[in-house]
Write a protein that holds these residues in place. Sequence first.
Motif, short mmCIF file in Angstrom:
data_model
loop_
_atom_site.label_atom_id
_atom_site.label_comp_id
_atom_site.label_asym_id
_atom_site.label_seq_id
_atom_site.Cartn_x
_atom_site.Cartn_y
_atom_site.Cartn_z
N ARG A 1 0.83 -1.22 0.00
CA ARG A 1 0.00 0.00 0.00
C ARG A 1 0.86 1.26 0.00
O ARG A 1 0.62 2.18 -0.77
CB ARG A 1 -0.94 0.00 1.21
N ASP A 2 1.88 1.29 0.85
CA ASP A 2 2.72 2.48 0.94
C ASP A 2 3.57 2.67 -0.31
O ASP A 2 3.81 3.79 -0.74
CB ASP A 2 3.59 2.45 2.19
N LEU A 3 4.04 1.57 -0.89
CA LEU A 3 4.79 1.69 -2.14
C LEU A 3 3.92 2.29 -3.23
O LEU A 3 4.33 3.23 -3.92
CB LEU A 3 5.34 0.34 -2.58
N LEU A 4 2.71 1.78 -3.37
CA LEU A 4 1.81 2.30 -4.40
C LEU A 4 1.46 3.76 -4.15
O LEU A 4 1.46 4.57 -5.09
CB LEU A 4 0.55 1.44 -4.50
N ARG A 5 1.20 4.11 -2.91
CA ARG A 5 0.91 5.51 -2.59
C ARG A 5 2.09 6.40 -2.97
O ARG A 5 1.91 7.47 -3.55
CB ARG A 5 0.62 5.66 -1.09
N ALA A 6 3.30 5.98 -2.64
CA ALA A 6 4.49 6.77 -2.94
C ALA A 6 4.70 6.92 -4.44
O ALA A 6 4.96 8.02 -4.94
CB ALA A 6 5.72 6.14 -2.29
N VAL A 7 4.59 5.82 -5.16
CA VAL A 7 4.82 5.84 -6.62
C VAL A 7 3.82 6.77 -7.31
O VAL A 7 4.19 7.58 -8.16
CB VAL A 7 4.76 4.41 -7.20
N PHE A 8 2.56 6.65 -6.94
CA PHE A 8 1.54 7.50 -7.56
C PHE A 8 1.74 8.96 -7.17
O PHE A 8 1.65 9.85 -8.01
CB PHE A 8 0.14 7.02 -7.19
N ALA A 9 2.04 9.23 -5.90
CA ALA A 9 2.24 10.61 -5.43
C ALA A 9 3.44 11.25 -6.11
O ALA A 9 3.37 12.42 -6.52
CB ALA A 9 2.40 10.62 -3.91
N GLU A 10 4.52 10.51 -6.25
CA GLU A 10 5.73 11.04 -6.90
C GLU A 10 5.47 11.47 -8.33
O GLU A 10 6.14 12.35 -8.85
CB GLU A 10 6.85 10.01 -6.87
N ARG A 11 4.50 10.83 -8.96
CA ARG A 11 4.18 11.15 -10.35
C ARG A 11 2.98 12.08 -10.47
O ARG A 11 2.52 12.38 -11.57
CB ARG A 11 3.94 9.84 -11.11
N GLY A 12 2.44 12.51 -9.33
CA GLY A 12 1.30 13.41 -9.35
C GLY A 12 0.02 12.77 -9.87
O GLY A 12 -0.86 13.45 -10.38
N LEU A 13 -0.08 11.45 -9.68
CA LEU A 13 -1.24 10.71 -10.16
C LEU A 13 -2.21 10.45 -9.02
O LEU A 13 -1.79 10.15 -7.90
CB LEU A 13 -0.81 9.37 -10.78
N PRO A 14 -3.51 10.52 -9.29
CA PRO A 14 -4.49 10.25 -8.24
C PRO A 14 -4.53 8.76 -7.89
O PRO A 14 -4.32 7.91 -8.75
CB PRO A 14 -5.82 10.70 -8.85
N LEU A 15 -4.79 8.47 -6.64
CA LEU A 15 -4.94 7.09 -6.19
C LEU A 15 -5.88 7.08 -5.00
O LEU A 15 -5.48 7.37 -3.87
CB LEU A 15 -3.58 6.49 -5.81
N ASP A 16 -7.15 6.78 -5.27
CA ASP A 16 -8.10 6.72 -4.16
C ASP A 16 -8.03 5.35 -3.48
O ASP A 16 -7.39 4.43 -3.97
CB ASP A 16 -9.52 7.07 -4.62
N GLU A 17 -8.69 5.24 -2.35
CA GLU A 17 -8.62 4.01 -1.55
C GLU A 17 -9.17 2.80 -2.30
O GLU A 17 -8.65 1.69 -2.17
CB GLU A 17 -9.33 4.18 -0.21
N ALA A 18 -10.21 2.99 -3.10
CA ALA A 18 -10.79 1.87 -3.85
C ALA A 18 -9.78 1.34 -4.87
O ALA A 18 -9.60 0.12 -5.01
CB ALA A 18 -12.08 2.30 -4.54
N ARG A 19 -9.12 2.24 -5.59
CA ARG A 19 -8.12 1.83 -6.59
C ARG A 19 -6.91 1.20 -5.90
O ARG A 19 -6.35 0.23 -6.39
CB ARG A 19 -7.71 3.03 -7.45
N LEU A 20 -6.51 1.76 -4.77
CA LEU A 20 -5.40 1.20 -4.02
C LEU A 20 -5.72 -0.24 -3.60
O LEU A 20 -4.90 -1.14 -3.77
CB LEU A 20 -5.12 2.06 -2.78
N HIS A 21 -6.91 -0.45 -3.09
CA HIS A 21 -7.33 -1.80 -2.69
C HIS A 21 -7.32 -2.75 -3.89
O HIS A 21 -6.85 -3.89 -3.80
CB HIS A 21 -8.71 -1.75 -2.05
N GLN A 22 -7.81 -2.27 -5.02
CA GLN A 22 -7.87 -3.07 -6.25
C GLN A 22 -6.44 -3.47 -6.69
O GLN A 22 -6.20 -4.62 -7.04
CB GLN A 22 -8.58 -2.28 -7.33
N LEU A 23 -5.53 -2.50 -6.68
CA LEU A 23 -4.16 -2.79 -7.09
C LEU A 23 -3.49 -3.77 -6.14
O LEU A 23 -2.79 -4.69 -6.58
CB LEU A 23 -3.35 -1.50 -7.18
N CYS A 24 -3.68 -3.61 -4.85
CA CYS A 24 -3.09 -4.52 -3.88
C CYS A 24 -3.63 -5.94 -4.06
O CYS A 24 -2.86 -6.92 -4.00
CB CYS A 24 -3.34 -4.03 -2.45
N ALA A 25 -4.90 -6.06 -4.29
CA ALA A 25 -5.51 -7.37 -4.52
C ALA A 25 -4.96 -8.00 -5.80
O ALA A 25 -4.67 -9.20 -5.83
CB ALA A 25 -7.03 -7.26 -4.59
N ALA A 26 -4.79 -7.20 -6.84
CA ALA A 26 -4.27 -7.71 -8.10
C ALA A 26 -2.82 -8.19 -7.95
O ALA A 26 -2.44 -9.20 -8.54
CB ALA A 26 -4.37 -6.64 -9.18
#
Length: 78
Positions: free
Chosen positions: A50-75
């Motif tokens: 979760r924290d890696l994905l948050r950091a990667v998206f934030a560093e690139r200025g990309l939105p990442l809401d909790e639903a998408r974060l959950h989806q990516l972690c599950a995938a």
Amino acid sequence: MFKAMIFDFDGVIVDSEPLHYKAFICLLAPEKITFDYPTYLQKYVGFDDRDLLRAVFAERGLPLDEARLHQLCAAKGR
């Protein structure tokens, strides 16, 4: 009954970091996000998914809401 228990802190018995890196690269490819393995080791080792994905998206200025974060972690876990 257990007579012994082994704890494997990543890299002690098995180094699974290359596998996690490959999983993240595959997961993020559709998002057009990539980074090399040395960057992964320098910046992201020690982060949970979760924290890696948050950091990667934030560093690139990309939105990442909790639903998408959950989806990516599950995938990544599949």
